[in-house]
Design an enzyme around this catalytic site. Sequence first.
Site, PDB file in Angstrom:
ATOM      1  N   LYS A 154       0.871  -1.178   0.000  1.00  0.00           N
ATOM      2  CA  LYS A 154       0.000   0.000   0.000  1.00  0.00           C
ATOM      3  C   LYS A 154       0.907   1.227   0.000  1.00  0.00           C
ATOM      4  O   LYS A 154       1.550   1.557   0.991  1.00  0.00           O
ATOM      5  CB  LYS A 154      -0.909   0.072   1.228  1.00  0.00           C
ATOM      6  CG  LYS A 154      -1.920   1.213   1.057  1.00  0.00           C
ATOM      7  CD  LYS A 154      -2.357   1.863   2.340  1.00  0.00           C
ATOM      8  CE  LYS A 154      -1.590   3.087   2.749  1.00  0.00           C
ATOM      9  NZ  LYS A 154      -1.676   4.263   1.878  1.00  0.00           N
ATOM     10  N   GLU A 229       9.886   1.079  10.579  1.00  0.00           N
ATOM     11  CA  GLU A 229      10.918   2.110  10.356  1.00  0.00           C
ATOM     12  C   GLU A 229      10.225   3.445  10.547  1.00  0.00           C
ATOM     13  O   GLU A 229       9.385   3.821   9.728  1.00  0.00           O
ATOM     14  CB  GLU A 229      11.499   2.011   8.938  1.00  0.00           C
ATOM     15  CG  GLU A 229      12.230   0.725   8.632  1.00  0.00           C
ATOM     16  CD  GLU A 229      13.495   0.514   9.435  1.00  0.00           C
ATOM     17  OE1 GLU A 229      13.903   1.433  10.190  1.00  0.00           O
ATOM     18  OE2 GLU A 229      14.059  -0.581   9.340  1.00  0.00           O
ATOM     19  N   CYS A 263      13.945  10.326   6.885  1.00  0.00           N
ATOM     20  CA  CYS A 263      13.937   9.942   8.300  1.00  0.00           C
ATOM     21  C   CYS A 263      15.344   9.984   8.889  1.00  0.00           C
ATOM     22  O   CYS A 263      15.500  10.078  10.101  1.00  0.00           O
ATOM     23  CB  CYS A 263      13.297   8.578   8.483  1.00  0.00           C
ATOM     24  SG  CYS A 263      13.866   7.355   7.323  1.00  0.00           S
ATOM     25  N   GLU A 355      10.239  16.009  14.884  1.00  0.00           N
ATOM     26  CA  GLU A 355      10.679  15.723  13.514  1.00  0.00           C
ATOM     27  C   GLU A 355       9.955  16.687  12.571  1.00  0.00           C
ATOM     28  O   GLU A 355       8.733  16.644  12.461  1.00  0.00           O
ATOM     29  CB  GLU A 355      10.346  14.274  13.136  1.00  0.00           C
ATOM     30  CG  GLU A 355      10.873  13.909  11.761  1.00  0.00           C
ATOM     31  CD  GLU A 355      10.594  12.459  11.375  1.00  0.00           C
ATOM     32  OE1 GLU A 355       9.455  11.992  11.588  1.00  0.00           O
ATOM     33  OE2 GLU A 355      11.507  11.804  10.848  1.00  0.00           O
TER      34      GLU A 355
HETATM   35  P1  NDP Z   1       1.994   8.297   8.194  1.00  0.00           P
HETATM   36  O1  NDP Z   1       2.778   7.519   9.153  1.00  0.00           O
HETATM   37  O2  NDP Z   1       0.618   8.666   8.569  1.00  0.00           O
HETATM   38  O3  NDP Z   1       1.898   7.530   6.785  1.00  0.00           O
HETATM   39  C1  NDP Z   1       2.740   6.485   6.376  1.00  0.00           C
HETATM   40  C2  NDP Z   1       1.924   5.401   5.670  1.00  0.00           C
HETATM   41  O4  NDP Z   1       1.000   4.830   6.582  1.00  0.00           O
HETATM   42  C3  NDP Z   1       1.083   5.937   4.495  1.00  0.00           C
HETATM   43  O5  NDP Z   1       1.006   4.968   3.484  1.00  0.00           O
HETATM   44  C4  NDP Z   1      -0.270   6.121   5.162  1.00  0.00           C
HETATM   45  O6  NDP Z   1      -1.339   6.138   4.250  1.00  0.00           O
HETATM   46  C5  NDP Z   1      -0.317   4.888   6.049  1.00  0.00           C
HETATM   47  N1  NDP Z   1      -1.291   4.973   7.113  1.00  0.00           N
HETATM   48  C6  NDP Z   1      -1.811   6.074   7.701  1.00  0.00           C
HETATM   49  N2  NDP Z   1      -2.715   5.728   8.640  1.00  0.00           N
HETATM   50  C7  NDP Z   1      -2.770   4.380   8.653  1.00  0.00           C
HETATM   51  C8  NDP Z   1      -3.527   3.429   9.389  1.00  0.00           C
HETATM   52  N3  NDP Z   1      -4.414   3.803  10.306  1.00  0.00           N
HETATM   53  N4  NDP Z   1      -3.332   2.131   9.145  1.00  0.00           N
HETATM   54  C9  NDP Z   1      -2.438   1.718   8.228  1.00  0.00           C
HETATM   55  N5  NDP Z   1      -1.711   2.575   7.467  1.00  0.00           N
HETATM   56  C10 NDP Z   1      -1.859   3.896   7.686  1.00  0.00           C
HETATM   57  O7  NDP Z   1       2.832   9.568   7.829  1.00  0.00           O
HETATM   58  P2  NDP Z   1       2.318  10.944   7.171  1.00  0.00           P
HETATM   59  O8  NDP Z   1       2.311  10.748   5.729  1.00  0.00           O
HETATM   60  O9  NDP Z   1       1.046  11.409   7.781  1.00  0.00           O
HETATM   61  O10 NDP Z   1       3.483  11.914   7.608  1.00  0.00           O
HETATM   62  C11 NDP Z   1       3.445  12.552   8.881  1.00  0.00           C
HETATM   63  C12 NDP Z   1       4.833  12.729   9.436  1.00  0.00           C
HETATM   64  O11 NDP Z   1       5.411  11.459   9.661  1.00  0.00           O
HETATM   65  C13 NDP Z   1       5.811  13.438   8.527  1.00  0.00           C
HETATM   66  O12 NDP Z   1       5.676  14.804   8.554  1.00  0.00           O
HETATM   67  C14 NDP Z   1       7.109  12.946   9.093  1.00  0.00           C
HETATM   68  O13 NDP Z   1       7.446  13.678  10.235  1.00  0.00           O
HETATM   69  C15 NDP Z   1       6.795  11.511   9.475  1.00  0.00           C
HETATM   70  N6  NDP Z   1       7.182  10.553   8.431  1.00  0.00           N
HETATM   71  C16 NDP Z   1       8.269   9.790   8.625  1.00  0.00           C
HETATM   72  C17 NDP Z   1       8.673   8.920   7.637  1.00  0.00           C
HETATM   73  C18 NDP Z   1       9.881   8.081   7.792  1.00  0.00           C
HETATM   74  O14 NDP Z   1      10.455   7.667   6.794  1.00  0.00           O
HETATM   75  N7  NDP Z   1      10.276   7.752   8.987  1.00  0.00           N
HETATM   76  C19 NDP Z   1       7.997   8.816   6.365  1.00  0.00           C
HETATM   77  C20 NDP Z   1       6.805   9.617   6.278  1.00  0.00           C
HETATM   78  C21 NDP Z   1       6.441  10.453   7.288  1.00  0.00           C
HETATM   79  P3  NDP Z   1      -1.832   7.545   3.632  1.00  0.00           P
HETATM   80  O15 NDP Z   1      -0.818   7.983   2.688  1.00  0.00           O
HETATM   81  O16 NDP Z   1      -3.092   7.193   2.977  1.00  0.00           O
HETATM   82  O17 NDP Z   1      -2.017   8.461   4.799  1.00  0.00           O
END
Ligand code: NDP
Length: 464
Positions: A154, A229, A263, A355
């Site tokens: 996904k 991660e 990250c 972050e």
């Molecule tokens: P999320 O953790 O919400 O999203 C990551 C993935 O999880 C996306 O595919 C998202 O789908 C999915 N997801 C969201 N909610 C659920 C759920 N309830 N069950 C299963 N999967 C879910 O990150 P965000 O995109 O909201 O980013 C927010 C913050 O997170 C960023 O600003 C950053 O600080 C941090 N981040 C860190 C990352 C890293 O590599 N460590 C990567 C991305 C973000 P969908 O896209 O539909 O929301």
Amino acid sequence: MTVVDLINPATEEVVTTVDLLDESAVDEAVATAHRAQRIWAALSPAARAAGLRDLAAAVDGNRDELAALEVANSGHPIGQARWEAEHVRDVLTFYSASPERLSGKQIPVAGGIDMTFCDPIGVVGIITPWNFPMTIASWGFAPALAAGNAVIVKPAEWTPLTTIRLAEIAEEAGLPPGLLQVVPGRGDVVGEAMLGHPGIGKIVFTGSTRTGRHVMTRAAESVKRITLELGGKSANIVFADSDLEQAAATAPYGVFDNAGQDCCARSRILVQRSVYDRFMELLEPAVAGVRVGDPIDDATEMGPLVSRAHWQKVASYVPDDAPVAFRGTAPEGPGFWFPPTVLTPQPNDRAVVEEIFGPVVTVLPFDDEADAIAIANATEYGLAGSIWTDDLSRALRVSRAVAAGNLSVNSHSSVRYSTPFGGFKQSGLGRELGPDAPLGFTETKNVFIAVGAATPAQSQRGTS
Ligand code: NDP
């Protein structure tokens, strides 16, 4: 099913539309994946290895198309996007060696023979973020496939295009149809359905620590295996005895690569007080020199942020009265542009603690080695970090003392497919990449075969 527009972050124009699928699509994908997995696991290890090599070659052949998709969908600079497609190829090539090397053990026991097998888990679900869509997907799917599993990905809602294309390429390359599937959709719909699905044995999640905690809670309901991660707030520690010119010249790239949406971004620069002023003098031109601009230009080093919503989140860390030391440049006009920004806040400011996931770095002074370690570790995260020093003993002492999974001395390197990657503390659980990653997609099965007691004649000959 909902249809949504995907927006080019550099132009704000619509790139294409994508269908966001629902729970029923997950059910269908899981059923197809189970059928494909049985076919895949029944192949010889050499045939599975060849399949992964074919996929690597097909990714290579489609490198420019994948890179162009990432530029349009995510705003990544073209040079970086090409590297990302090549990285997917290299990850697949690395793990193509695994099917023929996933050997179990033969363990000495009394009364018979004992051996272990590395059985595939079955169907693995991968939930990816929007910052590095195709590379992060490959860190999960390459070792998972190598271990004999089928995979359902996904992708993040904002950036699904390269992942969708990779699944098509897998089928074109001859992998069993349905072995690698992509189900685009919302996290709270498709993601949730994957977390609760009894047909999925493991979830690999990359994203925020908040969602990661939720994934862990939901996985516990059915004791699903997980790898997480999560976020980071990594320190770049600059000691007075380091090559200060080099430390300052590279510091912007340690945090502003991918517009800070990384990250592993070294988003807290800690500088020994005795060289703080000199370091800042050297850092200013280095930040001004970061080439921020059109992602399709080969010379561009930093593109826009991924979306308007994310831009607003990043901007909230730089209010009008923010302690801005200096900033780089960014284009005007359409696009989610944010200039590289250097802040000199108080140690407990939210810009230091949270972050930001954008091109914003904080700089703090420290007094001595113990102080540097204490500040570096004063975070709930523990993903990466850099240590700049010319003293090898100090490099080793500080590397051992910083509580983070990926440290580099006199460089900002974090990810190599051949070495393990993952976080301490709330930066994650488990490790990706490196030689052992396929084992994370297996169940160890132990088989004991009783061997009948030796006959008196055999005993006399010393055989049994
Ligand atoms: P999320 O953790 O919400 O999203 C990551 C993935 O999880 C996306 O595919 C998202 O789908 C999915 N997801 C969201 N909610 C659920 C759920 N309830 N069950 C299963 N999967 C879910 O990150 P965000 O995109 O909201 O980013 C927010 C913050 O997170 C960023 O600003 C950053 O600080 C941090 N981040 C860190 C990352 C890293 O590599 N460590 C990567 C991305 C973000 P969908 O896209 O539909 O929301």
